[in-house]
Enzyme design. Structure first.
Site, PDB file in Angstrom:
ATOM      1  N   HIS A 166       0.820  -1.224   0.000  1.00  0.00           N
ATOM      2  CA  HIS A 166       0.000   0.000   0.000  1.00  0.00           C
ATOM      3  C   HIS A 166       0.848   1.266   0.000  1.00  0.00           C
ATOM      4  CE1 HIS A 166       0.375  -0.231   4.536  1.00  0.00           C
ATOM      5  NE2 HIS A 166       0.447   1.076   4.378  1.00  0.00           N
ATOM      6  N   ASP A 180       0.182  -7.662   1.239  1.00  0.00           N
ATOM      7  CA  ASP A 180       0.638  -6.294   1.460  1.00  0.00           C
ATOM      8  C   ASP A 180       2.167  -6.201   1.513  1.00  0.00           C
ATOM      9  OD1 ASP A 180       0.317  -3.598   1.702  1.00  0.00           O
ATOM     10  OD2 ASP A 180      -0.150  -3.621   3.848  1.00  0.00           O
ATOM     11  N   SER A 218       4.605   2.610   7.861  1.00  0.00           N
ATOM     12  CA  SER A 218       4.254   1.453   7.031  1.00  0.00           C
ATOM     13  C   SER A 218       5.436   1.006   6.192  1.00  0.00           C
ATOM     14  CB  SER A 218       3.078   1.793   6.113  1.00  0.00           C
ATOM     15  OG  SER A 218       1.911   2.032   6.861  1.00  0.00           O
TER      16      SER A 218
END
Length: 424
Positions: free
Chosen positions: A167, A198, A278
């Protein structure tokens, strides 16, 4: 008769003095001045008031001279001028000494010099862990629809491969940029992604010296272990936060913008993780990567305003390593499957997940399971929602055997399932 004057001869005066009676002597003066009011006096004893004996005539004291304020002000003025002149001379002399002297000026601190022995930190201290990991961590910048997507990543090989979240790079166009801990940067090429897990892989372009991170074993992580999250939250490069492992195999399912659902059985931690973390590493007390920071839970009403509340989730590194290896080798990753569909609408009284269509000759069929069976446990984990089973299956590597308990009607059965990779 007399005229008021009496004439006497000198011998008459001597004779009269010899025959005259001397006056009585005055009593000795008391040591107090007010005998009648003496609180210690016997009230029945007589008291006599006397006056102090006359003192011989003393010359009047000389009057005090008026102080010479003019002279005193003059003295103070002279003293102040002397002090000021001394200070100015010292300052001027110091300045000239600095200007014309070849020797450096030494300033002595009132508080003393720093300690001569620097603090010795243990190899497993948080400071030592941070020093070990930071050179491997990068900030990832990707152009997306006229703006920039910002995240974190870490170098995994000496050839410059970088692992991050899907992402972070999803929807990107052009060449990504990675920024190292020392502030230098380099372009990076997107090698491939796996939206469901992911995970994405970049490769640094050009010549740049890199420091690969040390990958650990997420299967050996225990609840309560100390962990450190490293990354670039809100573009703050090289941020280090610490916490503990709060839970293991926490099933996570998040929706991507393209409609894909991401599944993983996450490592839950209370280390502070925010936007921009992230893709960054979650490391153990030995500085080894055990997870990829991926998502947080928040009380905020929107994802943009979400912030850390101590609920962060990382993709286990064993899962991410397998996916990254496949992306590097083949350009894509394979999903692990059990060979059966799941009925999302089923809600059994004792929990569990009901199997829909079971694929012939698939792992579930080979293990003896049929359509309509309810999976109760998977690898020792209780199953209550479809997300639980899918996340745990995705975590399992193809070829691994897992113990499963299922119900058929009111009868419980135990079996072992050998999982496989999808054929696509």
């Amino acid at each position: 008769m007399t005229d008021g004057w009496v004439y006497r001869r000198p011998d008459d005066e001597e004779r009269a003095a010899a025959h005259s009676t001397p006056p009585p002597a005055a009593p000795a003066p008391h040591w107090w001045s007010d005998a009648l009011n003496d609180p210690w006096r016997d009230p029945h004893s007589p008291a006599t008031l006397t006056s102090a004996a006359q003192q011989p005539h003393q010359p009047a004291p000389e009057p005090l001279a008026e102080p010479d304020h003019t002279r005193r002000r003059t003295l103070w003025t002279v003293a102040g001028a002397a002090v000021l002149a001394g200070v100015l001379a010292g300052v001027l002399g110091g300045a000239l000494g600095v200007r014309f002297s070849d020797d450096p000026v030494t300033v002595r601190s009132v508080l003393g010099a720093p300690g001569s022995s620097p603090m010795q930190r243990a190899p497993d201290s948080l400071a030592a862990v941070a020093r070990m990991v930071l050179p491997s961590v990068v900030t990832v910048r990707v152009p997306v629809d006229g703006s920039v997507s910002l995240g974190s990543g870490f170098v995994v090989t000496s050839s410059g491969y970088v692992v991050t979240n899907d992402h972070v790079v999803s929807g990107g166009s052009g060449v990504a940029t990675v920024i190292f801990d020392d502030g230098s940067s380099s372009p990076a090429k997107l090698i491939g992604t796996d939206p469901e897990s992911d995970v994405a892989v970049l490769q640094i372009q050009g010549k740049h010296e890199v420091t690969p991170a040390v990958l650990g074993d997420s299967d050996s992580v225990a609840v309560g272990d100390a962990v450190v999250a490293v990354g670039s939250p809100l573009a703050l490069r090289g941020t280090v936060t610490a916490g503990i492992v709060s839970a293991l195999d926490r099933p996570i399912a998040t929706a991507a913008e393209d409609g894909t659902t991401r599944y993983y059985a996450a490592i839950q931690t209370d280390a502070a993780v925010n936007h921009g973390n992230s893709g960054g590493p979650l490391v153990d007390a030995a500085g080894q990567v055990v997870g990829i920071n991926a998502v947080i839970k928040s009380m905020a009403g929107s994802e943009e305003s979400a912030g850390n509340i101590g609920l962060a989730f990382a993709i286990p590194i064993n899962h991410a390593r397998r996916v990254a290896d496949e992306i590097i080798a083949e350009g894509r990753a394979h999903r692990t499957v059990i060979g059966a569909e799941i009925e999302d609408s089923f809600r059994g009284p004792g929990g569990g997940v009901k199997l829909g269509q079971v694929v012939a000759l698939g792992p579930a069929a080979e293990a003896g399971m049929r359509t309509g069976d309810v999976v109760v446990t998977y690898g020792g984990h209780m199953i209550g929602e479809p997300t639980d089973l899918v996340a745990l299956v995705r975590k399992t590597a193809p070829g691994d055997m897992v113990k499963v308990t299922y119900k058929r009607g009111s009868t419980r059965h135990d079996t072992s399932v050998t999982l496989v990779a999808d054929a696509d």
